[in-house]
Design a protein around this motif. Structure first.
Motif, mmCIF file in Angstrom:
data_model
loop_
_atom_site.group_PDB
_atom_site.id
_atom_site.type_symbol
_atom_site.label_atom_id
_atom_site.label_comp_id
_atom_site.label_asym_id
_atom_site.label_seq_id
_atom_site.Cartn_x
_atom_site.Cartn_y
_atom_site.Cartn_z
ATOM 1 N N ARG A 142 -6.754 -36.596 -12.313
ATOM 2 C CA ARG A 142 -6.815 -36.645 -13.764
ATOM 3 C C ARG A 142 -8.023 -35.856 -14.302
ATOM 4 O O ARG A 142 -8.393 -36.015 -15.458
ATOM 5 C CB ARG A 142 -6.869 -38.087 -14.251
ATOM 6 N N SER A 144 -10.038 -31.849 -14.258
ATOM 7 C CA SER A 144 -9.738 -30.424 -14.167
ATOM 8 C C SER A 144 -10.857 -29.703 -13.432
ATOM 9 O O SER A 144 -12.002 -30.168 -13.370
ATOM 10 C CB SER A 144 -9.529 -29.830 -15.560
ATOM 11 N N TYR A 145 -10.543 -28.528 -12.867
ATOM 12 C CA TYR A 145 -11.502 -27.708 -12.101
ATOM 13 C C TYR A 145 -12.035 -26.615 -13.023
ATOM 14 O O TYR A 145 -11.264 -25.839 -13.587
ATOM 15 C CB TYR A 145 -10.785 -27.112 -10.889
ATOM 16 N N PHE A 159 -16.159 -30.132 -11.847
ATOM 17 C CA PHE A 159 -14.957 -30.738 -12.416
ATOM 18 C C PHE A 159 -15.299 -31.352 -13.759
ATOM 19 O O PHE A 159 -16.450 -31.739 -14.018
ATOM 20 C CB PHE A 159 -14.399 -31.824 -11.494
ATOM 21 N N SER A 161 -14.035 -34.519 -16.204
ATOM 22 C CA SER A 161 -13.211 -35.708 -16.377
ATOM 23 C C SER A 161 -13.528 -36.257 -17.753
ATOM 24 O O SER A 161 -14.497 -37.007 -17.930
ATOM 25 C CB SER A 161 -13.511 -36.748 -15.294
ATOM 26 N N LYS A 187 -9.409 -21.743 -7.611
ATOM 27 C CA LYS A 187 -8.819 -23.057 -7.338
ATOM 28 C C LYS A 187 -9.607 -23.773 -6.268
ATOM 29 O O LYS A 187 -10.396 -23.160 -5.528
ATOM 30 C CB LYS A 187 -7.353 -22.934 -6.943
ATOM 31 N N LEU A 204 -6.033 -27.691 -7.323
ATOM 32 C CA LEU A 204 -6.294 -27.631 -8.755
ATOM 33 C C LEU A 204 -6.700 -26.215 -9.108
ATOM 34 O O LEU A 204 -7.600 -25.640 -8.498
ATOM 35 C CB LEU A 204 -7.396 -28.597 -9.143
ATOM 36 N N THR A 205 -6.018 -25.642 -10.069
ATOM 37 C CA THR A 205 -6.335 -24.284 -10.511
ATOM 38 C C THR A 205 -7.431 -24.361 -11.588
ATOM 39 O O THR A 205 -7.464 -25.293 -12.402
ATOM 40 C CB THR A 205 -5.093 -23.603 -11.072
ATOM 41 N N LYS A 207 -9.503 -24.151 -14.796
ATOM 42 C CA LYS A 207 -9.143 -24.190 -16.192
ATOM 43 C C LYS A 207 -9.889 -23.098 -16.923
ATOM 44 O O LYS A 207 -11.111 -23.011 -16.867
ATOM 45 C CB LYS A 207 -9.492 -25.566 -16.758
#
Length: 209
Positions: A142, A144-145, A159, A161, A187, A204-205, A207
């Motif tokens: 939940r 993002s990278y 990351f 959150s 990623k 995770l790609t 963002k």
């Protein structure tokens, strides 16, 4: 007063009439009775002077013919030939029957082609759709990278959150459920801390916005 004696003329007439009657009767008897009698005599003489008739014994011992119900019936007349109107009506009925058979065959062919096409589409969809995993489903990240910090040999993944930033190197955990396996430019590869998902990974790609 009645006469008792005939005149000479009347005597001649009666005598001539009697002669005619006698001649006519004799000729008739000779023609009917005499000819028939002579014919019977001739037949009797021929039968006595000729040979006796031969009896065909094979015909007497031959099996009699049985009745054939499918044989030709002598009491039935031949079939009446059809008229022009009847022939045309029969040909029209036959043409209509053939047309209906062709239409039915065409409908069956089109239905079979549609069914085969539908089956092919379903098979193609099944080949293109990956099977759903069975059993427990690993948790979904939940966060993002955003990218990484530091040199290539010591990268730190960043990351996001919500409003919080999370930092983790390779081998460190994120939110207690994920473990960083590999940090790339665009990623990051994450593993799972749960024992049942230890052989699975997710990516995770980065963002961009």
């Amino acid at each position: 007063m009645a006469r008792r004696q005939l005149s000479r003329r009347e005597t001649y007439l009666l005598t001539g009439l009697a002669v005619v009657v006698l001649v006519f009767g004799y000729m008739r008897w000779f023609r009917d009775g005499g000819a028939a009698g002579r014919a019977g005599v001739d037949e009797a003489e021929a039968a006595l002077s000729g040979e006796a008739p031969v009896v065909q014994m094979a015909l007497l011992t031959r099996e009699p013919r049985t009745y054939d119900p499918d044989g030709r019936d002598l009491f039935k007349y031949a079939k009446r030939p059809e008229t022009l109107a009847e022939r045309l009506a029969r040909e029209r009925a036959e043409a209509e029957r053939l047309r209906r058979l062709q239409e039915e065959a065409e409908r069956k062919r089109l239905a079979e082609e549609a069914r085969a096409k539908q089956q092919e589409q379903q098979a193609q969809l099944a080949r293109n759709t990956p099977p759903r995993p069975t059993g427990p489903v690993p948790p979904r990240a939940r966060f993002s990278y955003l990218g990484y910090l530091g040199p290539k040999e010591d990268r730190i993944a960043v990351f996001a959150s919500g409003e919080e930033l999370l930092l983790a190197r390779i081998g460190e955990t994120v939110e207690d459920q994920f473990k960083v396996k590999e940090i790339k430019y665009q990623k990051v590869v994450l593993g799972f801390t749960a024992e049942e998902f230890k052989n699975q990974t997710t990516e995770l790609t980065m963002k961009t916005k």
